[in-house]
Design a protein around this motif. Structure first.
Motif, PDB file in Angstrom:
ATOM      1  N   THR A 632       0.849  -1.192   0.000  1.00 41.20           N
ATOM      2  CA  THR A 632       0.000   0.000   0.000  1.00 41.20           C
ATOM      3  C   THR A 632       0.889   1.248   0.000  1.00 41.20           C
ATOM      4  O   THR A 632       2.081   1.168   0.349  1.00 41.20           O
ATOM      5  N   THR A 633       0.315   2.389  -0.369  1.00 45.02           N
ATOM      6  CA  THR A 633       1.029   3.665  -0.300  1.00 45.02           C
ATOM      7  C   THR A 633       0.179   4.692   0.440  1.00 45.02           C
ATOM      8  O   THR A 633      -1.053   4.631   0.429  1.00 45.02           O
ATOM      9  N   ASP A 634       0.859   5.650   1.125  1.00 44.09           N
ATOM     10  CA  ASP A 634       0.135   6.717   1.816  1.00 44.09           C
ATOM     11  C   ASP A 634       0.175   7.998   0.983  1.00 44.09           C
ATOM     12  O   ASP A 634       0.638   8.007  -0.169  1.00 44.09           O
ATOM     13  N   GLN A 635      -0.293   9.112   1.558  1.00 42.71           N
ATOM     14  CA  GLN A 635      -0.382  10.372   0.808  1.00 42.71           C
ATOM     15  C   GLN A 635       0.992  10.933   0.450  1.00 42.71           C
ATOM     16  O   GLN A 635       1.113  11.727  -0.483  1.00 42.71           O
ATOM     17  N   GLN A 636       2.026  10.526   1.187  1.00 40.98           N
ATOM     18  CA  GLN A 636       3.373  10.989   0.868  1.00 40.98           C
ATOM     19  C   GLN A 636       4.071  10.073  -0.149  1.00 40.98           C
ATOM     20  O   GLN A 636       5.244  10.268  -0.464  1.00 40.98           O
ATOM     21  N   GLY A 637       3.358   9.046  -0.636  1.00 39.19           N
ATOM     22  CA  GLY A 637       3.944   8.144  -1.623  1.00 39.19           C
ATOM     23  C   GLY A 637       4.831   7.085  -1.009  1.00 39.19           C
ATOM     24  O   GLY A 637       5.575   6.410  -1.732  1.00 39.19           O
ATOM     25  N   ILE A 638       4.782   6.912   0.311  1.00 39.69           N
ATOM     26  CA  ILE A 638       5.596   5.896   0.997  1.00 39.69           C
ATOM     27  C   ILE A 638       4.852   4.562   0.964  1.00 39.69           C
ATOM     28  O   ILE A 638       3.681   4.477   1.339  1.00 39.69           O
ATOM     29  N   SER A 639       5.521   3.519   0.511  1.00 42.28           N
ATOM     30  CA  SER A 639       4.891   2.210   0.410  1.00 42.28           C
ATOM     31  C   SER A 639       5.214   1.362   1.635  1.00 42.28           C
ATOM     32  O   SER A 639       6.297   1.463   2.214  1.00 42.28           O
ATOM     33  N   THR A 767      -2.515  -0.440  -9.023  1.00 40.74           N
ATOM     34  CA  THR A 767      -3.618  -0.394  -8.073  1.00 40.74           C
ATOM     35  C   THR A 767      -4.314   0.954  -8.205  1.00 40.74           C
ATOM     36  O   THR A 767      -3.899   1.822  -8.978  1.00 40.74           O
ATOM     37  N   SER A 768      -5.376   1.138  -7.405  1.00 44.17           N
ATOM     38  CA  SER A 768      -6.106   2.408  -7.449  1.00 44.17           C
ATOM     39  C   SER A 768      -5.313   3.544  -6.818  1.00 44.17           C
ATOM     40  O   SER A 768      -5.594   4.724  -7.078  1.00 44.17           O
ATOM     41  N   SER A 769      -4.305   3.215  -5.979  1.00 47.46           N
ATOM     42  CA  SER A 769      -3.557   4.269  -5.288  1.00 47.46           C
ATOM     43  C   SER A 769      -2.139   4.480  -5.837  1.00 47.46           C
ATOM     44  O   SER A 769      -1.503   5.480  -5.508  1.00 47.46           O
ATOM     45  N   PHE A 770      -1.630   3.572  -6.631  1.00 47.26           N
ATOM     46  CA  PHE A 770      -0.304   3.771  -7.215  1.00 47.26           C
ATOM     47  C   PHE A 770      -0.098   2.831  -8.397  1.00 47.26           C
ATOM     48  O   PHE A 770      -0.799   1.825  -8.558  1.00 47.26           O
ATOM     49  N   ALA A 771       0.888   3.162  -9.220  1.00 46.51           N
ATOM     50  CA  ALA A 771       1.342   2.314 -10.316  1.00 46.51           C
ATOM     51  C   ALA A 771       2.864   2.298 -10.263  1.00 46.51           C
ATOM     52  O   ALA A 771       3.497   3.358 -10.162  1.00 46.51           O
ATOM     53  N   SER A 772       3.450   1.107 -10.306  1.00 40.78           N
ATOM     54  CA  SER A 772       4.898   1.025 -10.168  1.00 40.78           C
ATOM     55  C   SER A 772       5.484  -0.002 -11.124  1.00 40.78           C
ATOM     56  O   SER A 772       4.802  -0.938 -11.561  1.00 40.78           O
ATOM     57  N   SER A 773       6.770   0.185 -11.417  1.00 42.78           N
ATOM     58  CA  SER A 773       7.518  -0.752 -12.248  1.00 42.78           C
ATOM     59  C   SER A 773       8.933  -0.832 -11.688  1.00 42.78           C
ATOM     60  O   SER A 773       9.576   0.204 -11.468  1.00 42.78           O
ATOM     61  N   VAL A 774       9.408  -2.057 -11.447  1.00 39.98           N
ATOM     62  CA  VAL A 774      10.744  -2.270 -10.925  1.00 39.98           C
ATOM     63  C   VAL A 774      11.507  -3.154 -11.910  1.00 39.98           C
ATOM     64  O   VAL A 774      11.088  -4.283 -12.186  1.00 39.98           O
ATOM     65  N   ASN A 775      12.597  -2.631 -12.424  1.00 41.90           N
ATOM     66  CA  ASN A 775      13.446  -3.386 -13.348  1.00 41.90           C
ATOM     67  C   ASN A 775      14.607  -3.970 -12.552  1.00 41.90           C
ATOM     68  O   ASN A 775      15.527  -3.249 -12.160  1.00 41.90           O
ATOM     69  N   ASN A 776      14.559  -5.275 -12.285  1.00 43.40           N
ATOM     70  CA  ASN A 776      15.596  -5.944 -11.511  1.00 43.40           C
ATOM     71  C   ASN A 776      16.650  -6.533 -12.429  1.00 43.40           C
ATOM     72  O   ASN A 776      16.328  -7.141 -13.456  1.00 43.40           O
ATOM     73  N   ARG A 777      17.925  -6.397 -12.033  1.00 37.76           N
ATOM     74  CA  ARG A 777      19.042  -6.999 -12.752  1.00 37.76           C
ATOM     75  C   ARG A 777      19.836  -7.851 -11.770  1.00 37.76           C
ATOM     76  O   ARG A 777      20.215  -7.379 -10.694  1.00 37.76           O
ATOM     77  N   TYR A 778      20.084  -9.104 -12.161  1.00 40.49           N
ATOM     78  CA  TYR A 778      20.836 -10.030 -11.313  1.00 40.49           C
ATOM     79  C   TYR A 778      22.120 -10.416 -12.043  1.00 40.49           C
ATOM     80  O   TYR A 778      22.077 -10.958 -13.150  1.00 40.49           O
ATOM     81  N   PHE A 779      23.250 -10.125 -11.419  1.00 39.40           N
ATOM     82  CA  PHE A 779      24.549 -10.382 -12.030  1.00 39.40           C
ATOM     83  C   PHE A 779      24.992 -11.800 -11.660  1.00 39.40           C
ATOM     84  O   PHE A 779      25.326 -12.077 -10.501  1.00 39.40           O
ATOM     85  N   SER A 780      24.994 -12.682 -12.643  1.00 35.97           N
ATOM     86  CA  SER A 780      25.296 -14.092 -12.365  1.00 35.97           C
ATOM     87  C   SER A 780      26.228 -14.723 -13.392  1.00 35.97           C
ATOM     88  O   SER A 780      26.460 -15.934 -13.340  1.00 35.97           O
ATOM     89  N   GLN A 781      26.738 -13.959 -14.328  1.00 35.72           N
ATOM     90  CA  GLN A 781      27.659 -14.513 -15.319  1.00 35.72           C
ATOM     91  C   GLN A 781      28.898 -15.053 -14.607  1.00 35.72           C
ATOM     92  O   GLN A 781      29.563 -14.342 -13.861  1.00 35.72           O
ATOM     93  N   ALA A 782      29.194 -16.337 -14.830  1.00 29.32           N
ATOM     94  CA  ALA A 782      30.267 -16.950 -14.047  1.00 29.32           C
ATOM     95  C   ALA A 782      30.958 -18.049 -14.833  1.00 29.32           C
ATOM     96  O   ALA A 782      30.367 -18.702 -15.700  1.00 29.32           O
ATOM     97  N   ALA A 783      32.237 -18.239 -14.499  1.00 29.08           N
ATOM     98  CA  ALA A 783      33.014 -19.409 -14.915  1.00 29.08           C
ATOM     99  C   ALA A 783      33.447 -20.105 -13.633  1.00 29.08           C
ATOM    100  O   ALA A 783      34.027 -19.480 -12.744  1.00 29.08           O
TER     101      ALA A 783
END
Length: 814
Positions: A632-639, A767-783
């Motif tokens: 949820t988010t409040d009026q200050q945009g804090i989730s 949602t009715s109170s906010f819309a968000s998008s999180v682009n996650n990147r996971y660094f796993s390239q390994a030998a």
């Protein structure tokens, strides 16, 4: 300290599901049937032994597994001369010739005894004979020790390739799209797994894992906890003379040292394995969230967060067994772990007004510690009676653990001037006692009917002390106590359970299993400073049923039903808010209720003598009061994110596992999961539904000179959540192994995601109170380079009864 006097008494009525007339003696027709009981040299039944019947020309005429009591029955279509060949891990493969005639069209073997294996078989020979995926009664088995790409990996890497499972980059495991499942080690509860499944799996070396059992519809014998199912990780344990192994692995992300050793002398046996691991984890995410009011944008938050942490940890397990005679066995085990799993972050935050004007911008640095330690101490005793299959097992386990975590958050404005500081220190002490008794009683002399029953109690207590200090605007360097965010949270959870399970071999083609489990739960907690209390007591009746029909040509059809529950644990209830990122707060919910799941499954399997294996399941699940992560988010945009009981869901789908050999040197196995999920929340007036799927392919090719090459790839489609969806992701690896059979050494070189520096996944919430998008990147390239050396006798398995507290919620970490 655990107060045993707070345990409430409970009387559980054990019910039989089927009418008593099914217990009447029903002899098989015996026509063209081969029957008998497989035992070891000491007279103990050998369960799940592989049996094959060969004709005079060497072709196969029939195949089966022995039952839990060692009995078997194989139908033969024609008369003639045959050879029954029996094989099982730890025993020499043994032939038994016999003849069927028109006058004698059945044959019963008496006194079959398998001799213990004494030869030192080459590891490469074992790999060549054993399928990677197998079906056993009530479960699928992934033989992880035969997968060369697992060398130098962790348990998370192993589960990633098992059928019906999916593992994300952090190690969170789901089964058919659900993360509410139980993970056991050798059939027993682990406090390390209960604390954090993802962390524990990343701490467990793949080298000690022999196989993984995937149980999608557990019977009444299992704890009712775990809506999706049960995963049982079987480790390598020795019992003959002196044997062991040393494994060393190194890559750009991790370094590990894994010793294991076992020995036996007279009536004693011992096994030990250790794990030293330095793991580096790096990820980043870009967040964009817009607060809404009446559908109109208000405040926009843009964040970029980088995490780069080193997590040293170690674990060790010691098991000791004493067998004074053939009827009695004592066991003692200790599993201990410790480490530090920090989540240090560097973050940049920008706040914008609806017209795009920057209203605030700051940088933030978070330094954390997450030190933990714990242990499981277990005692077991098993006694076998004179009647074959009749036995009693008593088990006890004590699991203490502590977690000390803290974070310091510093915010810097323009010119890197400190403007806010916050400290949070938390200390959690857990204690858990488990007592369990299981009794097996054959109801007839032929082993056709077996009654299993048992009682169990689980007594948990947790004490979390948390304190918060924060600075004021005028003096950001000085922090002051925050009484409204500091307290002592005391929590207790006691469970009393009993079950009865009836197993019936009604004929050579039909098998029925029916049972019921009753579980009473008492939850209570209070805050010492605030003085508030809560409690919740409930009882669950859990019926289970399975019907299996053996079809011609190595085919099986199974229909099963079960009811499952998921109880909240201390980590879900703990109200100590993690506000290290003050714009995104994560907290527990003391009012969380358990969720209930009804599920059914129809399974078809084919296990052909030519090596073709197919397992296909259709399943349906109905969930009430589902435990989900809700933001949820409040009026200050804090989730604020916490677990809630805000939505039920329905799910149906299919999963397919297939394994076959293209040529004698080239094998392929693949797993596919397809499911449809529909969330429905009355309180939120929200409905969200959609399809999801994942598929993996694993192939191995054996080259000359003891070289092997393996390729693995996995793709997961877009999946829905209550408030949005997650985009697709992928994972792939390649490995080359060189074996030195004479020296019992193995060198493996593996490449993980070699063509991608990072793997991405986007999480969207609307949602009715906010819309968000999180682009996650996971660094796993390994030998990764791994060296493995085994010494002494080859490891031979010895099954032991262990505590299996599969009743604690182990949902993935958010």
């Amino acid at each position: 300290m655990l107060n045993l006097r707070r345990v409430y008494p409970i009387i559980l009525t054990i019910l039989l599901i089927f009418p008593l007339f099914l217990l009447a003696q029903q002899q098989p027709s015996g026509k063209n049937a081969v029957t008998g009981t497989v035992k070891d040299e000491g007279g103990k039944p050998v369960p799940y032994a592989t049996l094959g019947i060969l004709k005079e020309d060497g072709t196969q005429a029939g195949a089966a597994y022995s039952g839990e009591d060692g009995t078997f029955q194989i139908k033969i279509a024609e008369t003639g001369s045959y050879v029954l060949v029996i094989s099982s891990v730890g025993f020499n493969t043994t032939p038994f010739p016999f003849v069927l005639t028109t006058e004698k069209r059945s044959h019963h073997f008496t006194g079959i005894q398998l001799p213990a294996s004494t030869s030192q078989l080459k590891a490469v020979d074992i790999v060549s004979r054993k399928q990677l995926i197998e079906q056993k009664p009530g479960m699928l088995v992934y033989n992880a020790e035969n997968d060369i790409s697992n060398k130098g990996g962790t348990a998370a890497d192993v589960l990633r390739k098992a059928p019906a499972l999916n593992v994300d980059p952090q190690g969170n495991v789901t089964m058919r799209g659900s993360g509410s499942l139980k993970i056991l080690i050798n059939g027993k509860y682990s406090g390390q797994i209960a604390r954090s499944p993802a962390d524990a799996l990343n701490m467990m070396p793949a080298d000690i894992i022999r196989s993984v059992e995937i149980i999608t519809n557990p019977s009444a014998k299992y704890d009712a906890e775990g809506a999706a199912g049960v995963i049982n990780i079987i480790t390598k344990q020795g019992k003959q003379n002196l044997s062991g192994a040393l494994e060393v692995t190194a890559s750009n992300w991790e370094q590990a040292f894994n010793p294991r050793i076992s020995m036996a002398r007279d009536k004693w046996n011992m096994s030990f394995h250790g794990h030293l691991h330095r793991l580096r984890s790096k990820s980043s995410n870009s967040l964009e969230r817009t607060s809404l009011k009446d559908g109109q944008p208000q405040l926009k938050l843009q964040q970029y967060t980088l995490k780069d942490n080193v997590m040293p940890h170690s674990s060790a397990e010691l098991n000791i067994g004493y067998t004074p005679n053939q009827r009695n066995e004592f066991s003692f085990g200790v599993n201990a772990w410790l480490g530090n799993w920090p989540e240090n972050t560097d973050q940049t935050s920008t706040l914008l007004s609806p017209d795009g004007t920057v209203t605030d911008k700051y940088n933030q640095s978070v330094n954390t510690t997450a030190k933990f330690k714990g242990a499981d101490f277990s005692l077991g005793y098993t006694t076998k009676f004179k009647k074959s299959g009749q036995e009693l097992t008593l088990l006890a386990q004590f699991s203490p653990s502590t977690d000390r975590s803290s974070y310091t958050t510093d915010q810097f404005g323009s010119g890197q001037k400190l403007r806010y500081r916050e400290l949070n220190k938390s200390h959690t002490a857990n204690q858990e006692w488990t007592f369990q008794a299981d009794y097996n009683h054959p109801l007839d002399a032929n082993g056709k009917y077996l009654l299993e029953s048992g009682l169990k109690s689980i007594l948990r207590s947790a004490n979390n002390t948390y304190n918060v200090w924060a600075s004021e605007d005028a003096q950001p360097e000085n922090t002051l106590p925050q009484p409204d965010r500091s307290d002592i949270f005391v929590y207790q959870q006691n469970v009393m359970a009993g079950y009865t399970l009836l197993k019936m071999n009604l004929s050579e083609a039909w098998y029925v299993e029916a049972g019921a489990r009753g579980e009473g739960t008492w939850l209570n907690g209070h805050f010492r400073t605030a003085g508030t209390r809560f409690e919740n007591n409930f009882f669950n009746f859990v019926p289970t049923a399975t019907i299996t029909r053996k079809l011609p040509k190595d085919q099986t059809l199974t229909l099963s039903y079960t009811k499952r529950i998921t109880r909240p644990y201390i980590w879900d209830l703990n109200p100590n808010a993690n506000a290290s990122d003050p714009r995104n707060i994560v907290t527990g919910n003391p009012q969380l209720q358990p969720e209930l799941v009804h599920q059914g499954e129809l399974t078809y399997s084919l296990n052909h003598s030519n090596g073709l294996f197919i397992n296909t399941s259709l399943f349906f699940k109905q969930t009430q009061d589902g435990i989900i992560d809700f933001t949820t988010t409040d009026q200050q945009g804090i989730s604020t994110t916490s677990k809630q009981n805000l939505a039920g869901n329905r799910q149906f789908g299919t999963n397919i596992s297939i394994s076959f050999k293209v040529t004698p040197e080239w094998s392929v196995n693949s797993n596919q999961n397809i499911n449809y999920l529909r969330y429905n929340s009355g309180p939120l007036l929200t409905v969200n539904n959609g399809w999801g799927a994942d598929v993996n392919v694993n192939t191995t090719y054996k080259l000359p000179a003891d070289f092997s090459v393996q390729l693995f790839g996995e793709v997961t489609s877009r999946s829905i959540t209550l408030q949005g969806y997650k985009t697709s992701r992928y994972y792939y690896s390649a490995a080359v192994k060189k074996a030195f059979p004479a020296n019992r050494m193995m060198v493996t070189l593996a490449a993980i995601n070699p063509f991608n520096s990072s793997i991405g996944q986007i999480e969207v919430m609307n949602t009715s109170s906010f819309a968000s998008s999180v682009n996650n990147r996971y660094f796993s390239q390994a030998a990764k380079l791994t060296f493995n050396w085994e010494f002494g006798k080859m490891f031979e398995q010895k099954d032991k009864k262990k505590i299996s507290n599969d009743d604690v919620n182990t949902l993935p970490k958010g």
